[in-house]
Design a protein around this motif. Structure first.
Motif, PDB file in Angstrom:
ATOM      1  N   GLN A  26       5.069  -0.941   4.806  1.00 50.69           N
ATOM      2  CA  GLN A  26       5.221  -1.427   6.177  1.00 50.69           C
ATOM      3  C   GLN A  26       3.844  -1.765   6.741  1.00 50.69           C
ATOM      4  O   GLN A  26       2.847  -1.140   6.383  1.00 50.69           O
ATOM      5  CB  GLN A  26       5.911  -0.385   7.049  1.00 50.69           C
ATOM      6  N   PRO A  27       3.780  -2.771   7.602  1.00 47.04           N
ATOM      7  CA  PRO A  27       2.475  -3.105   8.183  1.00 47.04           C
ATOM      8  C   PRO A  27       2.112  -2.094   9.264  1.00 47.04           C
ATOM      9  O   PRO A  27       2.974  -1.665  10.033  1.00 47.04           O
ATOM     10  CB  PRO A  27       2.714  -4.478   8.795  1.00 47.04           C
ATOM     11  N   VAL A  28       0.859  -1.691   9.298  1.00 50.44           N
ATOM     12  CA  VAL A  28       0.443  -0.750  10.342  1.00 50.44           C
ATOM     13  C   VAL A  28      -0.393  -1.454  11.399  1.00 50.44           C
ATOM     14  O   VAL A  28      -0.776  -0.855  12.389  1.00 50.44           O
ATOM     15  CB  VAL A  28      -0.352   0.424   9.754  1.00 50.44           C
ATOM     16  N   ILE A  29      -0.681  -2.694  11.152  1.00 52.71           N
ATOM     17  CA  ILE A  29      -1.466  -3.458  12.110  1.00 52.71           C
ATOM     18  C   ILE A  29      -0.986  -4.906  12.019  1.00 52.71           C
ATOM     19  O   ILE A  29      -0.623  -5.376  10.936  1.00 52.71           O
ATOM     20  CB  ILE A  29      -2.983  -3.337  11.793  1.00 52.71           C
ATOM     21  N   ALA A  30      -0.929  -5.572  13.152  1.00 56.83           N
ATOM     22  CA  ALA A  30      -0.568  -6.991  13.126  1.00 56.83           C
ATOM     23  C   ALA A  30      -1.681  -7.736  12.403  1.00 56.83           C
ATOM     24  O   ALA A  30      -2.847  -7.311  12.456  1.00 56.83           O
ATOM     25  CB  ALA A  30      -0.413  -7.510  14.547  1.00 56.83           C
ATOM     26  N   VAL A  87       6.762   2.353  11.614  1.00 57.01           N
ATOM     27  CA  VAL A  87       7.289   3.684  11.956  1.00 57.01           C
ATOM     28  C   VAL A  87       6.200   4.706  11.690  1.00 57.01           C
ATOM     29  O   VAL A  87       5.798   4.914  10.547  1.00 57.01           O
ATOM     30  CB  VAL A  87       8.542   4.014  11.112  1.00 57.01           C
ATOM     31  N   TYR A 132       0.844   6.433   9.018  1.00 57.81           N
ATOM     32  CA  TYR A 132       1.950   5.583   8.603  1.00 57.81           C
ATOM     33  C   TYR A 132       2.078   5.671   7.085  1.00 57.81           C
ATOM     34  O   TYR A 132       1.081   5.541   6.370  1.00 57.81           O
ATOM     35  CB  TYR A 132       1.692   4.125   8.989  1.00 57.81           C
ATOM     36  N   ALA A 133       3.303   5.867   6.622  1.00 57.45           N
ATOM     37  CA  ALA A 133       3.540   5.892   5.173  1.00 57.45           C
ATOM     38  C   ALA A 133       3.781   4.467   4.701  1.00 57.45           C
ATOM     39  O   ALA A 133       4.498   3.711   5.360  1.00 57.45           O
ATOM     40  CB  ALA A 133       4.737   6.769   4.851  1.00 57.45           C
ATOM     41  N   TYR A 149      15.027   3.612   8.833  1.00 57.70           N
ATOM     42  CA  TYR A 149      13.880   4.150   9.572  1.00 57.70           C
ATOM     43  C   TYR A 149      13.378   5.457   8.961  1.00 57.70           C
ATOM     44  O   TYR A 149      12.172   5.724   8.933  1.00 57.70           O
ATOM     45  CB  TYR A 149      14.217   4.306  11.065  1.00 57.70           C
ATOM     46  N   LEU A 195      11.290   4.399   5.995  1.00 53.04           N
ATOM     47  CA  LEU A 195       9.963   3.906   6.401  1.00 53.04           C
ATOM     48  C   LEU A 195       9.060   5.065   6.823  1.00 53.04           C
ATOM     49  O   LEU A 195       7.863   5.075   6.544  1.00 53.04           O
ATOM     50  CB  LEU A 195      10.095   2.917   7.559  1.00 53.04           C
ATOM     51  N   HIS A 196       9.670   6.044   7.487  1.00 50.79           N
ATOM     52  CA  HIS A 196       8.894   7.202   7.926  1.00 50.79           C
ATOM     53  C   HIS A 196       8.337   7.981   6.734  1.00 50.79           C
ATOM     54  O   HIS A 196       7.169   8.363   6.703  1.00 50.79           O
ATOM     55  CB  HIS A 196       9.782   8.113   8.782  1.00 50.79           C
ATOM     56  N   GLU A 197       9.185   8.171   5.726  1.00 47.53           N
ATOM     57  CA  GLU A 197       8.758   8.911   4.534  1.00 47.53           C
ATOM     58  C   GLU A 197       7.937   8.041   3.584  1.00 47.53           C
ATOM     59  O   GLU A 197       7.149   8.536   2.797  1.00 47.53           O
ATOM     60  CB  GLU A 197       9.980   9.452   3.773  1.00 47.53           C
ATOM     61  N   GLY A 198       8.212   6.738   3.630  1.00 48.30           N
ATOM     62  CA  GLY A 198       7.517   5.816   2.730  1.00 48.30           C
ATOM     63  C   GLY A 198       8.126   5.745   1.349  1.00 48.30           C
ATOM     64  O   GLY A 198       7.631   5.033   0.476  1.00 48.30           O
ATOM     65  N   HIS A 257      10.331  -9.538   6.959  1.00 50.89           N
ATOM     66  CA  HIS A 257      10.828  -8.229   7.374  1.00 50.89           C
ATOM     67  C   HIS A 257      12.360  -8.221   7.362  1.00 50.89           C
ATOM     68  O   HIS A 257      12.996  -7.312   6.818  1.00 50.89           O
ATOM     69  CB  HIS A 257      10.284  -7.938   8.787  1.00 50.89           C
ATOM     70  N   ARG A 284       3.946   8.440  11.948  1.00 45.66           N
ATOM     71  CA  ARG A 284       4.065   9.904  11.897  1.00 45.66           C
ATOM     72  C   ARG A 284       2.974  10.452  12.803  1.00 45.66           C
ATOM     73  O   ARG A 284       1.899   9.862  12.895  1.00 45.66           O
ATOM     74  CB  ARG A 284       3.765  10.428  10.504  1.00 45.66           C
ATOM     75  N   HIS A 296       1.352  -2.954  14.797  1.00 44.85           N
ATOM     76  CA  HIS A 296       2.529  -3.730  14.441  1.00 44.85           C
ATOM     77  C   HIS A 296       3.752  -3.145  15.149  1.00 44.85           C
ATOM     78  O   HIS A 296       3.987  -1.940  15.083  1.00 44.85           O
ATOM     79  CB  HIS A 296       2.734  -3.723  12.927  1.00 44.85           C
ATOM     80  N   LEU A 306      -0.663   6.937   2.660  1.00 44.88           N
ATOM     81  CA  LEU A 306      -0.573   7.344   4.047  1.00 44.88           C
ATOM     82  C   LEU A 306      -1.793   6.743   4.738  1.00 44.88           C
ATOM     83  O   LEU A 306      -2.918   6.944   4.286  1.00 44.88           O
ATOM     84  CB  LEU A 306      -0.613   8.868   4.122  1.00 44.88           C
ATOM     85  N   ASN A 363      -3.978  -5.192  16.907  1.00 45.43           N
ATOM     86  CA  ASN A 363      -2.700  -4.927  17.549  1.00 45.43           C
ATOM     87  C   ASN A 363      -1.827  -4.093  16.627  1.00 45.43           C
ATOM     88  O   ASN A 363      -1.719  -4.401  15.442  1.00 45.43           O
ATOM     89  CB  ASN A 363      -1.966  -6.248  17.838  1.00 45.43           C
ATOM     90  N   TRP A 398       4.931  -6.298   4.725  1.00 43.92           N
ATOM     91  CA  TRP A 398       6.177  -5.612   4.416  1.00 43.92           C
ATOM     92  C   TRP A 398       6.422  -5.708   2.909  1.00 43.92           C
ATOM     93  O   TRP A 398       6.028  -6.692   2.288  1.00 43.92           O
ATOM     94  CB  TRP A 398       7.357  -6.293   5.127  1.00 43.92           C
TER      95      TRP A 398
END
Lengths: 64, 1058
Positions: B514-518, A58, B114-115, B572, B575-578, B546, A60, A54, B128, A52, B500
């Protein structure tokens, strides 16, 4: 003579193998279903894995 | 066919190199000490001629069971029937169900990025993450990150495997008798909170044991935890740390911040056993800066690098001049250099140390190296830096600081930024304090935050034995380890990609995680678990940490950054840039305090010296469960799946041992048996051993791999925690088979031998000596020779011709450059390729017979004497030859050529004859002898979870199929599609390969050969550009840039290989 006999029995076995393969392919769907469960060794079967995204991440669209 | 050494008798009559005669300056290269000793024996020659090492293509059943040939064939035919049936579902797709409700973020077929930040290991690297349909499939460096600038090390790439590892702890577990049983978070939290309260009320310590902390928010959390439970103490430890360097700097200057050094501004770099390209400092940054000083296009500005070391390290193997020295004498050399300068400047000198002449004689150093060292250090004032390894004792660092002061190295210190230590790393005293408390029953609860003290703490502290005196032990970790075995609770925690967090390793830079997957399982991130205990288990929610992280940023970090954006937008965007960058002033005015020198005394050597090293891949053992890292060949020994005792050739001879013999090392009251590797370049009477191996509880992949040398450590003796004099070593008489890839896939390259001239009695009067390798696989020159004659390597270039017309490539034609001036041999390319291209891990037994599957390997060559060899690294991959010999021999046209110059593999056409591999002169083709994923550790890497890691753009190859480098054809296809959508032609710069992205030194370039303005095209015609085995007229498309060594001579003569 003996050699011929051995060769014959070898091809017999090979032929039997081929027939076995053809027969098995008819039953492919049933077989593959079993295999899908038992394909991996049971100890490393991971039925719990859920993928899933997350909700708060955020993203790109591009690398840069 | 004439040459000045006489008529040749070698079989390779028409090789162009013969025309170079004795004028050539190329040394004779050898790949291993064993091959040097054996010379070009028949067995070695056969090995080189074969496509795979001996045994790779054999299924020698006679060794396994007494089955006759006939019986075997009969069985084979019957089993083939079963094989057919068994294979019917290997391409089974399972059920494919369309999205009922498609997530907004996902566009099927397109990756998202995702960064984030990798916190495990204390690196704080900006990453990344590439995801496909929600699944992370690749971790790369974040190009926006100012420190690692788009690069990460091999561990970063391999970490993706840990997330999908089927051996992860899937949730909370409670001890029940001898084993753990699954529990639920509510139950374990309740019991643990009760234990924490009980300990706090009883005045017993709650010991939180963790590795290095790099997160400011985690630090705040630990402070909050201590406020809630006042008896809590935090022990942040690292098995390998730079406490000695920091304390020496404090004594030398009064400051606690060791400065950052701009290696890219240095013209002379002197390393005293400092492995700065692999394990010491910020390695990505070091490699980038060092590589920038090795620019072959500005040879006159090339740095000169001296390495002084006992053990052969990755860094030392890249030195222009490498001086072998036993660790006890490092201080002597530093003091001698310092005295030389200090006496001229009227500054204090050190007495009681050996002179340079003495050291030079004792160690048989090259005169040229010593003379240049003395000249450079005296003349390059302000441009020379001396680096001492973090494992060296405080005294060595103090004298290094003094020497740097004398030679004006301060000019290379970075003024505008410094490294940040978020939380002090525990020293020996702290570890002893904790152990005493544990022993005396003063610890009520021990919380191991992803730490493994039972494995890492030195034996004399008896931590493992005394853990039973702790009331409650809680381990929070991704995998079981030696400490979880002693715990009451084992709590599964989130992987970096599920967590996180934040990291601050440098002033002015904070990166976000940041987590990219649950979470894949019922795990929680460790900070959330602690926070829940602070809240006594009330109001837990999945986003508890978080929110805590955001609040800490909003209230404490964000206000100090002076950013114009409102917090929400700022958050935000970050988080986008990391990563977020800001101004932070640093103080860098350092003055050396000469009083620090008063405690410096020479070390004495006795008997054997043991050097305990950080492993390049499994590190202190925390990554031992990772198959990619275990299978990655050690850059120096080329051993996989093991550690070993590295000995110099002379020491091995003295002990009467050779490779695979076992020795017993006795030190500090402990004995350890280790297999030997005879390692060229080692100092005599030194035994070097990597730590991190011999794990007892590291899952099916990492358990019982190698030998645990931590019991040899002590914190009360030794030159430092990692270096010990006075060891005794003896041969045990037994042997152990190591899996070395050094002699696998060797290119055929005979030695040329001059004709023997005999007198009338048949006695040889002259000739017969070997003088050069026939094929110049490695080419190199000195900077001086190249500047004098830029065509030095092209002088004897041989024009090859073809009897057929060459194919016209009308649009893009793909090619690669590999700059051997920059390649340091770190193997990051190899592991990135494994992840990108779904390459299986095969395991030690398969590596032993040469079945390792990596598509790119680092071939390492030596030249010169085994005690002081020159080292060359050559990444070797499919050369995508225009006249590819593999294509002509495939009976089913499974390998063919594309019209953009790729040598392609059609997997479902391949029937596995292996003719192509047999005909490949570069030995880069790999055959799937098995379904290796199913074969290794009972299908460990074929679980449902690891399947999620696979790159969907790359076919998973079946058993019986040949594979090899594709130049990342999936990336080319993707770029072509993008170009098409944008209505423009595809350009060479649109594509980067995985190995190119991974290379921290930027040694690999990829692009369009047909674009004359591209570097790819220009390097093909450059004076230093060459193609390996190009005289075979296979027309390879990988250009190697010959290495320039910044030395007066290459230091080896052509005829020393006998």
């Amino acid at each position: 003579m003996n050699e011929n006999k051995d060769r014959r029995s070898f091809f017999k076995l090979l032929g039997a193998g081929a027939v076995g393969a053809s027969l098995a392919s008819f039953g492919k769907s049933a077989f593959s279903k079993t295999k899908a469960v038992g394909g991996n060794k049971d100890e490393w079967k991971d039925s719990k894995v859920k993928v899933n995204i997350h909700p708060n991440a955020v993203k790109r669209n591009k690398k840069g | 066919m004439d040459n000045s050494k006489g008529k040749k008798i070698n079989s390779q009559i028409d090789l162009p190199v013969l025309k170079s005669g004795s004028n050539t300056k190329q040394p004779s290269y050898w790949k291993s000490y064993e091959s040097l000793k054996d010379g070009d024996s028949e067995s070695l020659a056969e090995k080189k001629h074969n496509e795979f090492p001996e045994g790779a293509d054999e299924f020698d059943l006679s060794k396994k069971s007494p089955v006759s040939r006939r019986k075997f064939l009969a069985l084979m035919s019957a089993s083939s029937a079963f094989a057919f049936t068994a294979c019917t579902d290997y391409r089974d797709k399972g059920e494919i169900i369309a999205y009922n409700d498609k997530p907004e973020e996902v566009l099927p077929g397109n990756p998202n990025y995702y960064a984030s930040t990798l916190l495990t290991g204390g690196y704080g690297e900006g990453i990344l993450i590439k995801t496909r349909e929600g699944r992370p499939i690749l971790i790369e460096g974040n190009p926006q990150h100012p420190i690692n600038q788009g690069k990460i090390n091999s561990i970063g790439y391999a970490r993706i495997l840990d997330m999908y590892d089927p051996g992860r702890i899937e949730g909370p577990q409670k001890r029940s008798g001898d084993k753990f049983v699954d529990s639920d978070w509510e139950t374990v939290d309740k019991e643990i909170i009760s234990a924490l309260k009980k300990a706090a009320n009883a005045g017993k310590e709650i010991s939180i044991v963790t590795n290095k902390i790099v997160s400011p928010t985690q630090k705040k959390l630990l402070e909050d935890f201590k406020a809630k439970y006042p008896t809590a103490e935090v022990y942040s430890y690292e098995l390998f740390n730079d406490n000695n360097r920091s304390s020496a700097w404090k004594k030398s200057t009064g400051s606690s911040n060791y400065p950052l050094i701009d290696l890219d501004r240095a013209s002379t770099i002197i390393s005293i056993d400092c492995d700065f390209l692999a394990t010491d400092g910020n390695v990505n940054e070091n490699i980038r800066q060092y590589a920038s000083t090795r620019n072959f296009e500005k040879p006159e500005d090339m740095s000169r690098f001296y390495a002084v070391e006992a053990s052969m390290t990755l860094t030392g193997s890249n030195a222009d001049y490498r001086l072998r020295l036993t660790p006890e004498n490092y201080l002597d050399l530093l003091a001698a250099l310092a005295n030389r300068i200090a006496s001229k400047l009227g500054k204090p000198t050190l007495s009681g140390f050996k002179s340079i002449d003495e050291l030079s004689k004792e160690n048989n150093w090259r005169e040229e190296a010593v003379n240049n060292l003395l000249k450079d250090i005296e003349t390059n004032i302000g441009k020379t830096i001396v680096l001492a390894g973090k494992q060296l004792p405080e005294e060595v660092h103090i004298v290094t600081n003094y020497l740097n002061e004398l030679i004006g190295a301060k000019a290379l210190y970075r003024n505008n930024e410094r490294d940040v230590e978020i939380y002090p790393v525990a020293n020996n005293r702290d570890l002893r304090t904790l152990s005493e408390k544990v022993k005396n029953g003063r610890v009520g609860v021990m919380v191991n935050l992803d730490a493994n003290p039972a494995f890492h703490f030195p034996k004399e502290l008896n931590i493992k034995e005394n853990l039973s005196k702790v009331d409650t032990i809680i381990s929070l970790s991704e995998f079981e380890n030696e400490t979880t075995s002693h715990s009451n609770f084992s709590l599964g925690i989130n992987h970096d990609l599920e967590s996180w967090g934040d990291a601050k390793i440098r002033s002015g830079v904070i990166s976000t995680q940041q987590p990219v997957i649950a979470p894949l399982y019922e795990t929680r991130q460790k900070e959330a678990v602690l926070l829940n205990w602070i809240n006594e288990g009330e109001n837990y929610s999945e986003d508890i940490y978080h929110k805590y992280l955001m609040n800490n940023w909003k209230n404490n970090i964000y206000p100090s950054l002076n950013k114009a954006l409102p917090f929400k937008e700022f958050w935000y965007a970050t988080l986008h840039e990391g990563v977020v960058k800001f101004n932070e002033t640093t103080v860098t005015n350092y003055e050396f305090n000469t009083e620090a020198l008063s405690s410096v005394r020479p070390f004495k050597k006795s008997n054997y010296t043991v050097v305990l090293q950080e492993n390049y891949f499994v590190k202190d053992g925390r990554f031992a469960a990772n198959g990619f890292l275990q299978e990655s060949p050690h850059p120096i020994t080329k051993i996989t799946w093991d550690n070993c005792a590295m000995l110099s050739p002379s020491t091995a001879e003295e002990l009467d041992v050779e490779m695979n013999d076992m020795i017993e090392v006795s030190l500090n009251g402990s004995q350890l048996e280790l297999p030997v590797v005879v390692q060229p370049g080692m100092a005599d009477k030194v035994v070097a051993v990597d730590l991190g191996y011999g794990r007892e509880n590291a899952g099916p992949v990492g358990t019982d791999v190698g030998f645990n040398a931590i019991p040899l450590m002590t914190i009360s003796g030794g030159i430092s925690n990692w270096i010990y004099s006075g060891a005794s070593v003896k041969k045990t008489g037994s042997t152990y088979e190591l899996a070395s890839v050094q002699e696998h896939h060797e290119l055929d390259d005979e030695l040329l031998r001059s004709e023997e001239v005999k007198d009338s009695d048949g006695n040889v009067v002259s000739g017969g000596e070997t003088f050069e390798r026939a094929r110049n696989i490695i080419q190199e020159a000195t900077v001086g020779d190249y500047l004098e004659n830029p065509k030095i390597l092209k002088e004897h270039q041989h024009d090859v011709f073809s009897i057929t017309e060459n194919f016209e490539y009308s649009s893009v034609k793909w090619g690669m450059n590999i700059d051997m001036n920059k390649c340091i041999g770190c193997n990051a390319c190899n592991i990135a390729c494994y992840v990108e291209n779904n390459i299986p891990v095969v395991g030690k037994e398969e590596v032993k017979v040469g079945r390792e599957m990596g598509w790119i390997r680092i071939d390492r060559y030596y030249a010169g004497e085994p005690d002081n060899p020159l080292v060359s690294n050559q990444p070797m991959l499919c050369q995508h030859c225009d006249n590819a010999p593999c294509e002509n021999v495939c009976p089913v046209v499974a390998t063919s050529h594309s019209n953009d110059g790729l040598n392609q593999m059609v997997y479902n056409r391949c029937v596995g004859t292996r003719y192509c591999a047999n005909n490949c002169p570069y030995k880069v083709r790999r055959f799937n002898f098995f379904d290796f994923r199913d074969h290794l550790a009972q299908g460990y890497y074929k679980s449902d979870s690891t399947k999620n890691m696979m790159n969907p753009e790359v076919t998973i190859r079946a058993r019986g199929v040949m594979e090899k480098c594709t130049f990342c054809v999936q990336r080319i296809s993707h770029a072509r599609q993008v170009a098409k959508e944008e209505g423009r032609p595809l350009k060479g710069s649109d594509v980067t390969t995985a190995c190119q992205d991974a290379c921290p030194a930027n040694a690999i370039e990829f692009g369009d050969i047909n674009n004359e303005d591209s570097r790819i095209a220009k390097m093909r015609d450059h004076d230093l550009g060459y193609h390996v085995l190009d005289h075979l007229n296979v027309r390879p498309n990988v250009t190697y840039v010959a290495k320039l060594r910044n030395t007066d001579t290459l230091g080896v003569v052509n005829s020393e290989h006998h």
